[in-house]
Scaffold this active site. Structure first.
Site, PDB file in Angstrom:
ATOM      1  N   ASP A   7      17.831 -26.422  17.588  1.00 23.42           N
ATOM      2  CA  ASP A   7      17.223 -27.529  16.861  1.00 23.42           C
ATOM      3  C   ASP A   7      18.023 -28.778  17.233  1.00 23.42           C
ATOM      4  O   ASP A   7      19.088 -29.024  16.668  1.00 23.42           O
ATOM      5  CB  ASP A   7      17.279 -27.280  15.360  1.00 23.42           C
ATOM      6  CG  ASP A   7      16.695 -28.431  14.561  1.00 23.42           C
ATOM      7  OD1 ASP A   7      15.687 -29.014  15.019  1.00 23.42           O
ATOM      8  OD2 ASP A   7      17.238 -28.752  13.490  1.00 23.42           O
ATOM      9  N   GLU A  68      13.247 -26.993  20.149  1.00 18.49           N
ATOM     10  CA  GLU A  68      12.182 -27.722  19.464  1.00 18.49           C
ATOM     11  C   GLU A  68      11.903 -29.025  20.197  1.00 18.49           C
ATOM     12  O   GLU A  68      12.813 -29.783  20.509  1.00 18.49           O
ATOM     13  CB  GLU A  68      12.566 -28.014  18.011  1.00 18.49           C
ATOM     14  CG  GLU A  68      11.422 -28.652  17.237  1.00 18.49           C
ATOM     15  CD  GLU A  68      11.704 -28.743  15.743  1.00 18.49           C
ATOM     16  OE1 GLU A  68      11.337 -27.806  15.018  1.00 18.49           O
ATOM     17  OE2 GLU A  68      12.300 -29.742  15.328  1.00 18.49           O
ATOM     18  N   ASP A 141      19.535 -27.413   9.461  1.00 15.85           N
ATOM     19  CA  ASP A 141      19.509 -27.338  10.928  1.00 15.85           C
ATOM     20  C   ASP A 141      19.729 -25.903  11.402  1.00 15.85           C
ATOM     21  O   ASP A 141      19.179 -25.490  12.426  1.00 15.85           O
ATOM     22  CB  ASP A 141      20.586 -28.253  11.522  1.00 15.85           C
ATOM     23  CG  ASP A 141      20.574 -29.635  10.893  1.00 15.85           C
ATOM     24  OD1 ASP A 141      19.902 -30.524  11.434  1.00 15.85           O
ATOM     25  OD2 ASP A 141      21.213 -29.815   9.838  1.00 15.85           O
TER      26      ASP A 141
END
Length: 209
Positions: A7, A68, A141
């Site tokens: 992430d 991502e 996160d």
């Protein structure tokens, strides 16, 4: 298969690793957050994140890495720094010679919760449930990185450099196509994506226009 999810973020970069068995059951291997200080120059912060990614790849030997994809938002500075972290992460993956996939936030939410507009809290709780954890991974996160890894393990799509890597696809009109029989997770994801696309958008802000 061992999957690493990233992430991307400059202040906090979530890093999660899971094992996915043949029955698509996911198990936690490792999760952490690479942190950098805002007072450091950007290139030193990127080095810190890259060092953490290199260390985990070396230590846990994932077979594929999923990142991502940047989601367009109003804060252009945030988008720019996130893309820089993505570039650093992609370089780490390339140096390790590993395949890499990218997924949008809505794809990750759909895969994990069945709802492309799910809240962060919903995603976090589903991550804990899927991995059989007694508590939600913190900070957010960390849970997001695990969600990205789960998304890749279940869907197996989004591979960069592949002409047609998707076993399941959903058209703009909501038509579902699959090569072979879909798993329950793929069916859930496809149904959620089809419903969203038939309404005209995945991003709920677009539906208000």
């Amino acid at each position: 298969m061992r999957v690493m999810g990233i992430d991307p973020g400059l202040t906090r970069c979530g890093l999660g690793i899971i094992d996915m068995d043949q029955g698509k059951r996911a198990g936690l291997v490792h999760v952490e957050v690479a942190r950098t200080h805002k007072d450091l120059a950007t290139h030193f912060r990127l080095r810190t994140v890259a060092d953490a990614i290199d260390r985990l790849i070396h230590e846990y030997e994932p077979e594929i890495v999923a990142i991502e994809r940047v989601f367009v938002q109003d804060n252009l500075q945030s988008v720019a720094t996130t893309m820089q972290v993505m570039g650093a992460a992609m370089t780490c993956v390339a140096r390790a010679g590993l395949p890499m996939a990218m997924h949008t936030p809505s794809e990750v939410k759909s895969a994990v919760t069945g709802n492309g507009t799910a809240s962060k809290a919903q995603v976090q709780h589903m991550v804990a449930r899927i991995l059989g954890l007694s508590a939600v991974p913190k900070p957010a996160d960390a849970a997001d990185a695990l969600a990205i890894a789960i998304c890749q393990g279940w869907r197996g799509t989004g591979l960069l450099g592949a002409g047609d890597d998707s076993a399941v696809s959903v058209s703009i009109s909501g038509r579902v196509r699959a090569r072979g029989e879909m798993t329950p997770a793929q069916q859930l994801w496809a149904q959620a994506q089809a419903a969203q696309r038939r309404t005209g958008a995945v991003d709920p802000r677009l539906r208000q226009r």
